[in-house]
Enzyme design. Structure first.
Site, PDB file in Angstrom:
ATOM      1  N   HIS A  54      56.714  23.233  71.566  1.00 55.54           N
ATOM      2  CA  HIS A  54      56.691  24.005  72.805  1.00 55.54           C
ATOM      3  C   HIS A  54      55.327  24.017  73.490  1.00 55.54           C
ATOM      4  CE1 HIS A  54      55.048  26.515  69.738  1.00 55.54           C
ATOM      5  NE2 HIS A  54      54.640  27.389  70.631  1.00 55.54           N
ATOM      6  N   ASP A  55      54.337  23.374  72.874  1.00 57.87           N
ATOM      7  CA  ASP A  55      52.997  23.335  73.479  1.00 57.87           C
ATOM      8  C   ASP A  55      52.635  21.970  74.043  1.00 57.87           C
ATOM      9  OD1 ASP A  55      52.381  26.005  72.735  1.00 57.87           O
ATOM     10  OD2 ASP A  55      51.794  25.351  70.726  1.00 57.87           O
ATOM     11  N   GLU A 102      50.297  25.263  61.337  1.00 61.70           N
ATOM     12  CA  GLU A 102      49.974  24.632  62.623  1.00 61.70           C
ATOM     13  C   GLU A 102      48.496  24.283  62.584  1.00 61.70           C
ATOM     14  OE1 GLU A 102      49.929  25.188  67.475  1.00 61.70           O
ATOM     15  OE2 GLU A 102      49.436  26.871  66.194  1.00 61.70           O
ATOM     16  N   ASP A 139      58.250  32.117  62.448  1.00 52.14           N
ATOM     17  CA  ASP A 139      56.889  31.881  62.916  1.00 52.14           C
ATOM     18  C   ASP A 139      56.037  33.067  62.467  1.00 52.14           C
ATOM     19  OD1 ASP A 139      54.721  30.913  64.584  1.00 52.14           O
ATOM     20  OD2 ASP A 139      56.269  29.943  65.802  1.00 52.14           O
ATOM     21  N   ASP A 181      51.027  30.084  62.620  1.00 51.13           N
ATOM     22  CA  ASP A 181      50.406  29.831  63.914  1.00 51.13           C
ATOM     23  C   ASP A 181      48.890  29.646  63.786  1.00 51.13           C
ATOM     24  OD1 ASP A 181      50.913  29.902  66.890  1.00 51.13           O
ATOM     25  OD2 ASP A 181      49.480  31.543  66.783  1.00 51.13           O
TER      26      ASP A 181
HETATM   27  C1  GLC Z   1      49.984  28.392  68.961  1.00 53.01           C
HETATM   28  C2  GLC Z   1      51.304  28.485  69.660  1.00 53.01           C
HETATM   29  C3  GLC Z   1      51.065  28.629  71.132  1.00 53.01           C
HETATM   30  C4  GLC Z   1      50.298  29.919  71.353  1.00 53.01           C
HETATM   31  C5  GLC Z   1      49.021  29.938  70.529  1.00 53.01           C
HETATM   32  C6  GLC Z   1      48.440  31.309  70.461  1.00 53.01           C
HETATM   33  O1  GLC Z   1      49.277  27.268  69.322  1.00 53.01           O
HETATM   34  O2  GLC Z   1      52.079  27.363  69.347  1.00 53.01           O
HETATM   35  O3  GLC Z   1      52.251  28.614  71.854  1.00 53.01           O
HETATM   36  O4  GLC Z   1      49.976  30.052  72.713  1.00 53.01           O
HETATM   37  O5  GLC Z   1      49.262  29.564  69.197  1.00 53.01           O
HETATM   38  O6  GLC Z   1      49.185  32.126  69.610  1.00 53.01           O
END
Ligand code: GLC
Ligand code: MG
Length: 523
Positions: free
Chosen positions: A323-324, A262, A97, A199
């Site tokens: 995970h979100d 992402e 990541d 991310d």
């Molecule tokens: C992304 C991650 C999430 C995190 C956010 C801030 O969306 O998947 O878990 O809180 O970024 O880094």
């Protein structure tokens, strides 16, 4: 020839919740190492690890204080090297990541930036003078609620943070920031990492004039605070594509690496991230299966729209959980979770599985005093908590389900005594058995891994499509409902499916699918 990541299936590991090895109730790298057998038996091709870098853990590792090391909570750099080597020995690729939009406020870069307006790293972050009334420079909100600006009294300016104030945004318009981050990618690629999940990629570039975001006319009390405005100025500025190209050039210095972005973006915009002339990320994460209406028409339309928008040479991808996001098994129920898995693993494009989805794991129930997610703690009434989907993997019926010898950092799912890897391994009709079978069929089929997609029927609860590679043709028929459906001659009588949700697989004797049934057949 296709690149490895086109035919690959990616498996997301959330390290805090995968396997604990040292009895602190929190998963770690040695724990992952112990569980590689599970991944090998499952039949995935790559693992993506959520962040394991040094971090104060304000956002559970998405607040990085050193991009080139491992947090002691998870182990050491040597442990990660070992994991990479051991994974590679088993033909599993490793994706890390990469969190470029913001660092931790404890990162030496930010400490230096904050120390003085004259600091050499002042402009590595986003500092602005107060508005005329002394308040924040504009109306940009933090994703986790409240203003995205925090006042630094010592230097008399505000810094911008799209997430927590412990996660200040880096200034990607600064060439030195770009260069430093490019070196982070090189550092890991030299250690053998096969790629990165990037991310919040669409956040990297914001309006350089810092104009207000428009107010959202549809916002109502009870909705997350961040939805009060529409984030048209604070993220996804057109200049982002130049940044993405820069990242791609670095990845291309090495052989065979993959960049995954992402991107919570509408399809029309998502596809821009493939980049002009393919100089973008290889896989802009397509999250739209997670919010589409679970109806044959809607699914077929989504696939068609997406396929239609893909630029020349672009390779599609699909995601059902991370995970979100709330778990698919909780959203659709256990029966349709099986259909969803069959869909994910038979659509055209690289699928990404989230740990636990191979068991049909539901969201855990997290009581108010067990909440750990900083977003949920800041907005307890907005239903934004992400702890339920981060519940530890249930491995067996033993103490703490084999996850840890100590009490896990988050509660296990309710039915872990019966819903766990060991139980499902012994059950030919389990979700785990189905997932393994689908992965096996997919791996041995060019049609499924690389072939074309053609819609055959999307009516009511019946979705049927064909995947084809030269002479090999596979037909997938899914019943999205809880009533039997007719296939009306779409599948030849008495064919034996090569995969099916209902096991043991019978021949397709009659002309239909049972409730919640899905099949894959050779034509
Ligand atoms: C992304 C991650 C999430 C995190 C956010 C801030 O969306 O998947 O878990 O809180 O970024 O880094
Ligand atoms: Mg541990």
């Amino acid at each position: 020839m296709a690149a490895w990541w086109q035919s690959a299936v990616i498996y997301q590991i959330y390290p805090r919740s995968f396997q604990d090895s040292d009895g602190d109730g929190i998963g770690d790298l040695k724990g992952i190492l112990q569980r590689l057998d599970h991944l090998e038996a499952l039949g995935v091709d790559a693992i993506w690890l959520s962040p394991v870098f040094p971090s104060p853990m304000a956002d559970f590792g998405y607040d990085v204080s050193d991009y080139c090391d491992v947090d002691p909570l998870f182990g050491s750099l040597a442990d990660l090297d070992k994991l990479i080597a051991e994974a590679h020995a088993r033909k599993l690729r490793v994706i890390l990541d990469f969190v470029p939009n913001h660092s931790s406020d404890q990162h030496p870069w930010f400490i230096e930036s904050r120390s003085s307006r004259l600091s050499a790293k002042r402009d590595w972050y986003i500092w602005q003078d107060p508005a005329a009334d002394g308040g924040p420079p504009n109306n940009w909100g933090s994703t986790f609620g409240g203003s995205a600006w925090d006042y630094d009294a010592a230097t008399g300016q505000y810094f911008y943070h799209a997430f927590l104030k412990e996660q200040p945004d880096l200034n990607w318009r600064h060439p030195q920031v770009q260069a430093a981050m490019h070196d982070v990618l090189r550092f890991w690629m030299r250690r053998g990492v096969d790629g990165f999940r990037i991310d919040v990629l669409w956040h990297l570039m914001k309006d350089p004039q810092f104009r207000d975001n428009p107010v959202n006319p549809d916002w109502q009390p009870g909705m997350p605070d961040i939805t009060r405005t529409l984030r048209t100025q604070s993220c996804d500025h057109p200049d982002i594509l130049g940044i993405v190209e820069g990242l791609r050039n670095v990845a291309d210095e090495f052989e065979d690496r993959v960049l995954i972005g992402e991107l919570y973006r509408p399809l029309e915009r998502l596809v821009d991230y493939y980049g002009p002339q393919g100089k973008g990320v290889h896989l802009p994460f397509n999250f739209h299966l997670m919010d589409v209406e679970w109806r044959a028409r809607d699914l077929a339309e989504l696939v068609q729209t997406y396929e239609g928008l893909l630029p020349e040479g672009a390779w599609p991808n699909w995601v059902l959980g991370n995970h979100d996001q709330p778990r698919i098994a909780s959203r659709l129920g256990p029966e349709q979770a099986r259909i969803a898995m069959m869909l994910l693993l038979t659509l055209r494009g690289t699928p990404t599985l989230y740990q636990g989805d191979e068991l049909g794991l539901p969201d855990a129930i997290v009581a108010a005093d067990q909440v750990r997610d900083p977003w949920a703690l800041r907005e307890p009434d907005a239903n934004v908590g992400r702890d339920p989907q981060r519940s530890p993997m249930p491995w067996d019926g033993g103490t703490h389900s084999g996850f840890s010898s100590a009490k896990p950092w988050l509660p296990l799912v309710d039915h872990w005594r019966t819903l766990n890897v060991a139980v499902q391994e012994g059950d030919a009709g389990s979700m785990l058995a189905l997932t393994r079978q689908l992965l096996k069929v997919r791996r041995s089929s060019q049609a499924l891994s690389l072939g074309t997609y053609r819609l055959i029927c999307a009516e009511g609860t019946l979705l049927v499509y064909e995947r084809r590679w030269e002479e090999e043709r596979k037909l997938i028929a899914l019943n999205l409902g809880s009533e039997p459906v007719e296939l009306r001659g779409i599948v030849p009588n008495r064919t034996r499916p090569c995969a099916g949700t209902h096991m043991p697989i019978e021949t397709v004797a009659g002309d239909g699918l049972a409730a919640n049934e899905g099949i894959v057949v050779d034509l």
